[in-house]
Write a protein that holds these residues in place. Structure first.
Motif, short mmCIF file in Angstrom:
data_model
loop_
_atom_site.label_atom_id
_atom_site.label_comp_id
_atom_site.label_asym_id
_atom_site.label_seq_id
_atom_site.Cartn_x
_atom_site.Cartn_y
_atom_site.Cartn_z
N ARG A 190 67.81 -52.65 20.91
CA ARG A 190 68.77 -51.58 20.62
C ARG A 190 70.17 -51.98 21.10
O ARG A 190 70.36 -52.30 22.27
CB ARG A 190 68.30 -50.29 21.29
N ILE A 191 71.11 -51.93 20.17
CA ILE A 191 72.46 -52.44 20.45
C ILE A 191 73.48 -51.33 20.34
O ILE A 191 73.51 -50.59 19.35
CB ILE A 191 72.80 -53.59 19.48
N ILE A 225 63.07 -61.65 15.06
CA ILE A 225 63.76 -60.68 15.93
C ILE A 225 64.11 -59.48 15.06
O ILE A 225 64.47 -59.65 13.90
CB ILE A 225 65.09 -61.24 16.49
N SER A 226 64.00 -58.28 15.62
CA SER A 226 64.51 -57.11 14.90
C SER A 226 65.46 -56.36 15.83
O SER A 226 65.30 -56.39 17.05
CB SER A 226 63.36 -56.22 14.43
N ILE A 227 66.46 -55.73 15.22
CA ILE A 227 67.47 -55.01 16.01
C ILE A 227 67.75 -53.66 15.37
O ILE A 227 67.44 -53.45 14.20
CB ILE A 227 68.81 -55.79 16.10
N THR A 228 68.33 -52.79 16.17
CA THR A 228 68.83 -51.54 15.61
C THR A 228 70.09 -51.15 16.37
O THR A 228 70.21 -51.44 17.56
CB THR A 228 67.74 -50.43 15.69
N PHE A 229 71.06 -50.58 15.67
CA PHE A 229 72.29 -50.16 16.34
C PHE A 229 72.16 -48.71 16.75
O PHE A 229 71.74 -47.87 15.94
CB PHE A 229 73.50 -50.37 15.40
N VAL A 230 72.48 -48.41 17.99
CA VAL A 230 72.34 -47.04 18.49
C VAL A 230 73.71 -46.48 18.86
O VAL A 230 74.66 -47.22 19.12
CB VAL A 230 71.40 -46.98 19.72
N ASP A 237 69.74 -51.56 24.81
CA ASP A 237 69.32 -52.74 25.57
C ASP A 237 70.51 -53.69 25.75
O ASP A 237 70.64 -54.36 26.75
CB ASP A 237 68.21 -53.49 24.81
N ILE A 238 71.33 -53.75 24.71
CA ILE A 238 72.51 -54.63 24.77
C ILE A 238 73.76 -53.79 24.50
O ILE A 238 73.79 -53.01 23.55
CB ILE A 238 72.43 -55.75 23.70
N LYS A 239 74.77 -53.99 25.34
CA LYS A 239 76.05 -53.33 25.11
C LYS A 239 77.10 -54.38 24.79
O LYS A 239 77.13 -55.44 25.43
CB LYS A 239 76.50 -52.58 26.36
N HIS A 265 59.72 -64.16 31.47
CA HIS A 265 60.41 -64.79 30.33
C HIS A 265 60.98 -63.77 29.36
O HIS A 265 61.39 -64.13 28.27
CB HIS A 265 59.46 -65.73 29.61
N CYS A 266 60.98 -62.51 29.77
CA CYS A 266 61.42 -61.46 28.85
C CYS A 266 62.77 -60.88 29.24
O CYS A 266 62.96 -60.43 30.38
CB CYS A 266 60.37 -60.35 28.80
N LEU A 267 63.69 -60.84 28.29
CA LEU A 267 64.99 -60.23 28.53
C LEU A 267 64.82 -58.72 28.64
O LEU A 267 64.00 -58.12 27.93
CB LEU A 267 65.94 -60.57 27.39
#
Ligand code: ZN
Length: 350
Positions: A190-191, A225-230, A237-239, A265-267
């Motif tokens: 989630r970005i 990899i899959s992502i979603t914008f929040v 998860d990522i800003k 090993h997991c971000l």
């Protein structure tokens, strides 16, 4: 904590003012040919500011046909060649500029930048060190010192990755530390991209550039990899955040910065900070420059911790000077596929 090293590239050099009629430069008489060369050099600088680099190259060659000793024209020609991706010609011209005018710290630095962006790490280091030695009062000393420390770090990392790399990837180079990735239980990642309000030099188009940088890496990873914008930072998860203050980055020679936490090993969480001003603080960052920095930092936050030694890759340690829209290379794609192809992250450490 990985980041992108900038080169010293933005500075064009004027030849000293030349006057018509009796042709003087710096109070000394010059020939008509030298006068013409000076004027052509000025014309070429305007073309380069408009990003008309091919035209500038032609004009600078004409200038040098009138005055082959005009160091500023060699300097600017070197820059113009860099901008169209002719790195060897760029290095040749910048070396000539340095030989003709050993007093130009800027030509020496730009030569260092040309070595850096073409992957000639040792020559870049030597050239930057020589600049500090010869010009101890150089105003941008902190940036040069920053560059030297980043490039030394890079040289050490390349050494620890060993000489040869895998044929199609730079997997070894980006996993010299603990290999990490976004594990299956945290997908989609989630970005949240901040809106840049109040940040000097921020432009709304930067948001799409950031989004597309993520999407292009997701494509490169071929569905792994899959992502979603929040829209709520609390769910992210990522800003992605923006700043116009180089002091907010760990090193003044950086265009961006990716910081993350991980377990085994997991971000777990990450932040990307992007600079809205280029190294030449009097300029504004171009769309292409921002794209390059963004794509690079996104590569880091997706788990490519180290750098590629190849200037053609997004994960090369240095921001390419060539002013074009950057896309992940075949090696970038194959490296991220490799990172995300291990059946379970534990086997990454083998
Ligand atoms: Zn980096």
């Amino acid at each position: 904590m990985k980041n992108l090293v900038l080169g010293f590239f933005a500075v064009l050099l004027f030849s000293s003012a030349a006057f018509a009629q009796s042709y003087f430069r710096d109070g000394k008489p010059i020939t008509e040919a030298q006068y013409k060369a000076s004027n052509l050099n000025t014309e070429a600088m305007n073309l380069m500011r408009a990003n008309e680099n091919e035209k500038a190259i032609a004009v600078l060659k004409e200038a040098l046909s009138f005055d082959p000793q005009l160091s500023q024209a060699h300097h600017n020609l070197g820059l113009a060649y860099s901008k169209v991706g002719h790195t060897q010609e760029a290095i040749d011209e910048l070396r000539t500029a340095v030989e003709l005018n050993p007093q130009s710290a800027m030509s020496l630095l730009t030569l260092g930048g040309a070595y850096q962006t073409s992957g000639r790490l040792q020559e870049a280091l030597e050239t930057y060190k020589e600049t500090l030695k010869r010009f101890p009062d150089f105003p941008d000393k902190a940036e040069v010192k920053g560059l030297i420390s980043k490039l030394k770090e890079e040289a050490d990392r390349q050494k620890s990755a060993g000489g040869q790399s895998e044929a199609d990837t730079y997997f070894r180079q980006v996993t010299t530390e603990v290999p990490v990735r976004w594990c299956s239980n945290s997908l989609p990642v989630r970005i949240f991209i901040t809106d840049g309000q109040g940040v000097p030099n921020f432009r709304p188009e930067f948001i799409d550039i950031a989004k597309n940088s993520f999407l292009d890496w997701v494509n490169a990873a071929q569905g792994r990899i899959s992502i979603t914008f929040v829209s709520d930072p609390r769910n992210a998860d990522i800003k992605v955040v923006w700043t116009a203050d180089p002091k907010e980055l760990p090193n003044p020679a950086e265009a961006g910065f990716a910081d993350f936490t991980y377990r085994r090993h997991c971000l777990l969480k990450g932040t990307i900070k992007l600079l809205t001003v280029p190294m030449d603080r009097t300029q504004t960052v171009s769309t292409n420059q921002l794209r390059k920095a963004c794509l690079h930092e996104v590569g880091h936050i997706l788990g490519l911790r180290g750098h590629s030694p190849d200037p053609a890759d997004v994960m090369f340690y240095s921001l390419p000077i060539e002013d074009k829209w950057l896309m992940p290379s075949k090696r970038d794609a194959e490296t991220i596929v490799r990172l995300y192809s291990e059946p379970n992250p534990e086997s990454l450490s083998k």
